[in-house]
Design a protein around this motif. Structure first.
Motif, PDB file in Angstrom:
ATOM      1  N   ASP A   1      50.601  21.572  26.091  1.00  0.00           N
ATOM      2  CA  ASP A   1      49.757  21.675  24.912  1.00  0.00           C
ATOM      3  C   ASP A   1      50.606  21.337  23.678  1.00  0.00           C
ATOM      4  O   ASP A   1      51.648  21.966  23.456  1.00  0.00           O
ATOM      5  CB  ASP A   1      49.190  23.100  24.804  1.00  0.00           C
ATOM      6  CG  ASP A   1      48.285  23.272  23.606  1.00  0.00           C
ATOM      7  OD1 ASP A   1      47.078  22.998  23.742  1.00  0.00           O
ATOM      8  OD2 ASP A   1      48.799  23.657  22.534  1.00  0.00           O
ATOM      9  N   ARG A   2      50.138  20.375  22.890  1.00  0.00           N
ATOM     10  CA  ARG A   2      50.918  19.910  21.734  1.00  0.00           C
ATOM     11  C   ARG A   2      51.132  21.014  20.706  1.00  0.00           C
ATOM     12  O   ARG A   2      52.225  21.166  20.163  1.00  0.00           O
ATOM     13  CB  ARG A   2      50.238  18.716  21.057  1.00  0.00           C
ATOM     14  CG  ARG A   2      50.231  17.450  21.875  1.00  0.00           C
ATOM     15  CD  ARG A   2      49.712  16.277  21.055  1.00  0.00           C
ATOM     16  NE  ARG A   2      50.608  15.907  19.962  1.00  0.00           N
ATOM     17  CZ  ARG A   2      51.709  15.178  20.109  1.00  0.00           C
ATOM     18  NH1 ARG A   2      52.045  14.714  21.295  1.00  0.00           N
ATOM     19  NH2 ARG A   2      52.466  14.888  19.067  1.00  0.00           N
TER      20      ARG A   2
ATOM     21  N   ARG B   1      59.623  17.671  23.588  1.00  0.00           N
ATOM     22  CA  ARG B   1      59.266  17.115  24.907  1.00  0.00           C
ATOM     23  C   ARG B   1      59.401  18.154  26.009  1.00  0.00           C
ATOM     24  O   ARG B   1      58.549  18.255  26.888  1.00  0.00           O
ATOM     25  CB  ARG B   1      60.122  15.891  25.228  1.00  0.00           C
ATOM     26  CG  ARG B   1      59.650  14.613  24.568  1.00  0.00           C
ATOM     27  CD  ARG B   1      60.294  13.379  25.190  1.00  0.00           C
ATOM     28  NE  ARG B   1      61.740  13.464  25.292  1.00  0.00           N
ATOM     29  CZ  ARG B   1      62.602  13.111  24.331  1.00  0.00           C
ATOM     30  NH1 ARG B   1      62.153  12.648  23.191  1.00  0.00           N
ATOM     31  NH2 ARG B   1      63.894  13.222  24.513  1.00  0.00           N
ATOM     32  N   LEU B   2      60.477  18.932  25.980  1.00  0.00           N
ATOM     33  CA  LEU B   2      60.653  19.980  26.990  1.00  0.00           C
ATOM     34  C   LEU B   2      59.511  21.000  26.917  1.00  0.00           C
ATOM     35  O   LEU B   2      58.958  21.396  27.949  1.00  0.00           O
ATOM     36  CB  LEU B   2      61.994  20.696  26.791  1.00  0.00           C
ATOM     37  CG  LEU B   2      63.251  19.891  27.110  1.00  0.00           C
ATOM     38  CD1 LEU B   2      64.487  20.659  26.660  1.00  0.00           C
ATOM     39  CD2 LEU B   2      63.314  19.576  28.597  1.00  0.00           C
ATOM     40  N   ALA B   3      59.157  21.394  25.712  1.00  0.00           N
ATOM     41  CA  ALA B   3      58.085  22.377  25.544  1.00  0.00           C
ATOM     42  C   ALA B   3      56.748  21.782  25.952  1.00  0.00           C
ATOM     43  O   ALA B   3      55.956  22.436  26.632  1.00  0.00           O
ATOM     44  CB  ALA B   3      58.041  22.856  24.090  1.00  0.00           C
TER      45      ALA B   3
ATOM     46  N   ASP C   1      59.000  32.588  26.860  1.00  0.00           N
ATOM     47  CA  ASP C   1      58.237  33.531  26.027  1.00  0.00           C
ATOM     48  C   ASP C   1      56.794  33.054  25.858  1.00  0.00           C
ATOM     49  O   ASP C   1      55.864  33.861  25.887  1.00  0.00           O
ATOM     50  CB  ASP C   1      58.881  33.678  24.642  1.00  0.00           C
ATOM     51  CG  ASP C   1      60.224  34.389  24.690  1.00  0.00           C
ATOM     52  OD1 ASP C   1      60.552  35.008  25.730  1.00  0.00           O
ATOM     53  OD2 ASP C   1      60.962  34.294  23.677  1.00  0.00           O
ATOM     54  N   ALA C   2      56.617  31.742  25.675  1.00  0.00           N
ATOM     55  CA  ALA C   2      55.261  31.199  25.501  1.00  0.00           C
ATOM     56  C   ALA C   2      54.435  31.381  26.770  1.00  0.00           C
ATOM     57  O   ALA C   2      53.263  31.757  26.716  1.00  0.00           O
ATOM     58  CB  ALA C   2      55.327  29.721  25.122  1.00  0.00           C
TER      59      ALA C   2
ATOM     60  N   GLU D   1      54.650  22.423  19.534  1.00  0.00           N
ATOM     61  CA  GLU D   1      55.100  22.406  18.134  1.00  0.00           C
ATOM     62  C   GLU D   1      55.541  23.805  17.702  1.00  0.00           C
ATOM     63  O   GLU D   1      56.547  23.958  17.009  1.00  0.00           O
ATOM     64  CB  GLU D   1      53.976  21.889  17.230  1.00  0.00           C
ATOM     65  CG  GLU D   1      53.695  20.421  17.415  1.00  0.00           C
ATOM     66  CD  GLU D   1      52.412  19.956  16.724  1.00  0.00           C
ATOM     67  OE1 GLU D   1      52.134  18.750  16.776  1.00  0.00           O
ATOM     68  OE2 GLU D   1      51.688  20.804  16.163  1.00  0.00           O
ATOM     69  N   ASP D   2      54.771  24.813  18.130  1.00  0.00           N
ATOM     70  CA  ASP D   2      55.143  26.199  17.792  1.00  0.00           C
ATOM     71  C   ASP D   2      56.492  26.560  18.397  1.00  0.00           C
ATOM     72  O   ASP D   2      57.338  27.175  17.742  1.00  0.00           O
ATOM     73  CB  ASP D   2      54.075  27.180  18.290  1.00  0.00           C
ATOM     74  CG  ASP D   2      52.792  27.113  17.490  1.00  0.00           C
ATOM     75  OD1 ASP D   2      52.807  26.518  16.384  1.00  0.00           O
ATOM     76  OD2 ASP D   2      51.777  27.636  17.981  1.00  0.00           O
ATOM     77  N   VAL D   3      56.690  26.170  19.657  1.00  0.00           N
ATOM     78  CA  VAL D   3      57.961  26.474  20.324  1.00  0.00           C
ATOM     79  C   VAL D   3      59.103  25.766  19.607  1.00  0.00           C
ATOM     80  O   VAL D   3      60.164  26.364  19.371  1.00  0.00           O
ATOM     81  CB  VAL D   3      57.912  26.081  21.820  1.00  0.00           C
ATOM     82  CG1 VAL D   3      59.307  26.020  22.423  1.00  0.00           C
ATOM     83  CG2 VAL D   3      57.048  27.074  22.585  1.00  0.00           C
TER      84      VAL D   3
END
Length: 189
Positions: free
Chosen positions: A47-48, A39-41, A90-91, A52-54
């Motif tokens: 972007d889902r 949720r934070l990401a 980083d993202a 998910e990657d994060v």
């Protein structure tokens, strides 16, 4: 080996087992806090797939860096949220880097188109006619035609009065027009 059910242990016991390297603790930590991490990401990145990657990166980082987790300074959940903030940053930086690269590529691809061949033929014809002019009027016309300088800029460049530059341009154009009209004479209908 104990048969402790990790779903039932408290956060402190889970943190102790996590820091000790028990993979069941990693699964339980993922089950407990991955929805929060996601949720934070998602809220930050919008972007889902990126979220998910994060989330995956957070748990890989947490597991690989579990020896740095200090239970006396933080809870396991707070530590994981801290890692989440770094991975989100980083993202964003990765996106900014990709955007800068894309902009650089677009700007390189947006080079002005080359003049058409008709323009080239016209330039050759003008160059031939300019060669027939006296040196000063020729230089004035080259600066006007090729460099597209204004009368004032030409005057500054050649250290001439603006009126003299205008006179050279006017007389040179009249000569060029007269020659082209004579040359085109037989081709006119």
């Amino acid at each position: 080996m104990t048969t402790t059910s990790f779903a039932e242990i408290d956060d402190q016991a889970l943190a102790r087992e996590f820091a000790a390297g028990d993979e069941r603790a990693l699964r339980e930590a993922y089950a407990r806090w991955s929805p929060l991490v996601f949720r934070l990401a998602l809220r930050s990145l919008g972007d889902r797939t990126d979220a998910e990657d994060v989330t995956q990166q957070v748990y890989i980082s947490a597991w690989n860096g579990r020896h740095t987790f200090d239970r006396s300074r933080s809870t396991l959940s707070a530590w994981i949220v801290g890692i989440t903030r770094h991975r989100i940053a980083d993202a964003h930086e990765g996106r900014a880097r990709a955007r800068r690269l894309q902009e650089a590529l677009v700007s390189e691809a947006s080079v002005a188109p080359q003049p058409a061949t008709d323009d080239l033929a016209e330039r050759v014809m003008v160059a031939e006619e300019l060669e027939r002019l006296e040196p000063v009027p020729r230089r004035v016309m080259e600066l006007a035609f090729y460099d597209q300088l204004s009368h004032t800029q030409i005057a500054d460049a050649l250290d001439l009065p603006v009126g003299t530059v205008k006179s050279h341009v006017r007389r040179s154009l009249a000569r060029l027009r007269a020659r082209w009209e004579v040359d085109d004479g037989p081709h006119r209908a």
